[in-house]
Design a protein around this motif. Structure first.
Motif, PDB file in Angstrom:
ATOM      1  N   THR A 128       0.842  -1.183   0.000  1.00 48.78           N
ATOM      2  CA  THR A 128       0.000   0.000   0.000  1.00 48.78           C
ATOM      3  C   THR A 128       0.880   1.236   0.000  1.00 48.78           C
ATOM      4  O   THR A 128       2.021   1.197   0.468  1.00 48.78           O
TER       5      THR A 128
ATOM      6  N   ARG B 145       1.719   1.774   6.416  1.00 50.73           N
ATOM      7  CA  ARG B 145       1.242   1.022   5.276  1.00 50.73           C
ATOM      8  C   ARG B 145       1.687  -0.435   5.393  1.00 50.73           C
ATOM      9  O   ARG B 145       2.455  -0.793   6.265  1.00 50.73           O
TER      10      ARG B 145
ATOM     11  N   ASP C 154      -0.937   7.044  10.827  1.00 49.94           N
ATOM     12  CA  ASP C 154      -1.688   7.269   9.596  1.00 49.94           C
ATOM     13  C   ASP C 154      -1.593   8.710   9.117  1.00 49.94           C
ATOM     14  O   ASP C 154      -1.780   8.980   7.927  1.00 49.94           O
TER      15      ASP C 154
END
Length: 204
Positions: free
Chosen positions: A7, A63, A145
């Motif tokens: 990701t 990620r 995040d």
């Protein structure tokens, strides 16, 4: 070892506004705040993040990664090549004949560490990997995040490096050394990383 980033950092997590403000303050940068400019600045930030992460082994924005090994480096414990590791989602062993077995979560545990996170067996040793097989570890790594969760010195290093990339946008960035200010900011985060290997097996 193969390490695959599954990701990418979310576009909204990139500090585009901070980079834009830095450029205006340091260089009198002016330009329309349109989609093309935002995309360009985001590209410089992604390049800077990749460079800082490559130099430090620290993942700035959380990620998913997948690490594939021929064998454990050490069956007493396997170090992970990136930090900080938020969680290990699964560990799978491929026997080399197409049969993949997920290891039960009670058979191992993650030891978080800002420099050298490790997977340790809950028993004596990690499970055997067949001679022609492999082991795959899927894990989440990153400080958080959002950009606010990235350590201040690493965040500043990214802004400075992205600004340098902006300055050098018409040149070959690969020909430029890391700016001293950026190197100084990331120095304490750099560590000698023990990467994955074949353990005691001979190279085939």
């Amino acid at each position: 070892m193969m390490l695959i980033e599954e990701t990418a950092p979310a576009a909204e997590a990139l500090p585009v506004a901070a980079l834009r403000a830095h450029l205006r303050l340091a260089q009198g940068f002016e330009g329309p705040e349109d989609a093309a400019e935002t995309a360009a600045l985001a590209g410089f930030l992604r390049a800077a993040i990749a460079t800082i992460e490559g130099r430090t082994g620290k993942v700035l924005l959380k990620r998913r990664f997948r690490m594939q090994l021929d064998d454990w480096r050490d069956r007493l414990g396997q170090s992970l090549p990136l930090a900080p590791v938020h969680s290990v989602e699964r560990i799978e062993i491929d026997d080399g004949n197409g049969i993949v077995t997920a290891l039960p979560v009670e058979g191992w545990r993650l030891v978080p560490d800002v420099q050298r996170p490790m997977i340790l067996p809950t028993g004596v040793i990690l499970p055997h990997v067949p001679r022609r097989g492999s082991v795959t570890v899927t894990f989440l790594a990153g400080f958080g995040d959002g950009w606010a969760q990235v350590p201040a010195d690493l965040a500043q290093a990214v802004i400075l490096l992205a600004a340098r990339y902006y300055d050098d946008r018409s040149q070959d960035r690969g020909s430029h050394a890391m700016p001293f200010g950026v190197s100084a900011l990331i120095e304490k985060w750099r560590a000698v990383r023990t990467l994955a290997g074949r353990g005691n097996r001979e190279w085939r």
